[in-house]
Design an enzyme around this catalytic site. Structure first.
Site, PDB file in Angstrom:
ATOM      1  N   GLU A 199       1.606   0.471  13.780  1.00 26.22           N
ATOM      2  CA  GLU A 199       1.255   1.698  13.044  1.00 26.22           C
ATOM      3  C   GLU A 199       1.646   2.945  13.836  1.00 26.22           C
ATOM      4  O   GLU A 199       2.110   2.867  14.978  1.00 26.22           O
ATOM      5  CB  GLU A 199      -0.245   1.656  12.708  1.00 26.22           C
ATOM      6  N   CYS A 251       5.559  -2.906   8.908  1.00 29.33           N
ATOM      7  CA  CYS A 251       4.861  -4.150   8.597  1.00 29.33           C
ATOM      8  C   CYS A 251       5.316  -5.276   9.521  1.00 29.33           C
ATOM      9  O   CYS A 251       6.433  -5.238  10.077  1.00 29.33           O
ATOM     10  CB  CYS A 251       5.142  -4.559   7.151  1.00 29.33           C
ATOM     11  N   GLU A 264       6.286  -8.246   8.683  1.00 24.23           N
ATOM     12  CA  GLU A 264       7.473  -8.914   8.156  1.00 24.23           C
ATOM     13  C   GLU A 264       8.738  -8.186   8.596  1.00 24.23           C
ATOM     14  O   GLU A 264       9.759  -8.805   8.901  1.00 24.23           O
ATOM     15  CB  GLU A 264       7.426  -8.959   6.616  1.00 24.23           C
TER      16      GLU A 264
HETATM   17  N1  THU Z   1       0.824  -4.820   6.442  1.00 27.61           N
HETATM   18  C1  THU Z   1       1.769  -5.699   6.905  1.00 27.61           C
HETATM   19  O1  THU Z   1       2.053  -5.744   8.116  1.00 27.61           O
HETATM   20  N2  THU Z   1       2.366  -6.502   5.994  1.00 27.61           N
HETATM   21  C2  THU Z   1       2.094  -6.522   4.662  1.00 27.61           C
HETATM   22  O2  THU Z   1       2.796  -7.171   3.902  1.00 27.61           O
HETATM   23  C3  THU Z   1       0.936  -5.776   4.160  1.00 27.61           C
HETATM   24  C4  THU Z   1       0.454  -4.695   5.050  1.00 27.61           C
HETATM   25  C5  THU Z   1       0.202  -3.906   7.410  1.00 27.61           C
HETATM   26  C6  THU Z   1       0.638  -2.474   7.293  1.00 27.61           C
HETATM   27  C7  THU Z   1      -0.522  -1.733   7.909  1.00 27.61           C
HETATM   28  O3  THU Z   1      -0.304  -1.658   9.323  1.00 27.61           O
HETATM   29  C8  THU Z   1      -1.720  -2.624   7.634  1.00 27.61           C
HETATM   30  O4  THU Z   1      -1.201  -3.895   7.260  1.00 27.61           O
HETATM   31  C9  THU Z   1      -2.631  -2.100   6.544  1.00 27.61           C
HETATM   32  O5  THU Z   1      -1.919  -1.837   5.386  1.00 27.61           O
END
Ligand code: THU
Length: 133
Positions: A45, A54, A56
């Site tokens: 983040e 994210c 992925e």
């Molecule tokens: N997040 C992911 O890493 N992958 C996803 O497919 C859904 C959301 C993360 C983004 C953010 O850091 C946290 O989860 C909350 O949304």
């Protein structure tokens, strides 16, 4: 340890490394590429919220750097009552390097909760072939 168990262990480790000072929501992702190599990623983040990435995304970057371009299966792991299924943008990111049959395992630290194909997760999707006219 079989490959899937190894992927689950790597996803747990990736969750532990996630940088999530804002949401506190840890996600780990592990790709098994066609070569058999495994690639992990975690969410990262940022104080400027929309620029976070994210899990992925991180795993896909590692895969490309590792010389692979085909996702055979992917584990996405997170906590909570609801399934941590890939967000819309990540479905599209996975789509770029997947086939309709690529398996997405939605997991928590205890293991697999639901397994789906890419076609189930992102039906009637747009991909590289759509650009061929
Ligand atoms: N997040 C992911 O890493 N992958 C996803 O497919 C859904 C959301 C993360 C983004 C953010 O850091 C946290 O989860 C909350 O949304």
């Amino acid at each position: 340890m079989n490959t899937l168990d190894e992927m689950l262990q790597m996803a747990c480790n990736a969750m532990d490394k996630a940088y999530v000072p804002y949401s506190g929501f840890r996600v780990g992702a592990v790709i098994k590429a066609q070569s058999g190599k495994l690639y992990a990623g975690c969410n990262v983040e940022n104080a400027a919220y929309p620029t976070g990435s994210c899990a992925e995304q991180g795993a896909i970057s590692a895969m490309i750097l590792g010389g692979d371009t085909k996702i055979q299966e992917i584990v996405v792991m997170g906590n909570g009552e609801n399934l941590v299924s890939p967000c819309g943008a990540c479905r599209q990111r996975i789509r770029e390097f997947a086939t309709a049959d690529t398996i997405i395992h939605i997991c928590d630290r205890n293991g697999i909760r639901k397994s789906m194909t890419l076609d189930e997760l992102l039906p009637v999707s747009f991909g590289p072939e759509n650009l061929k006219c």
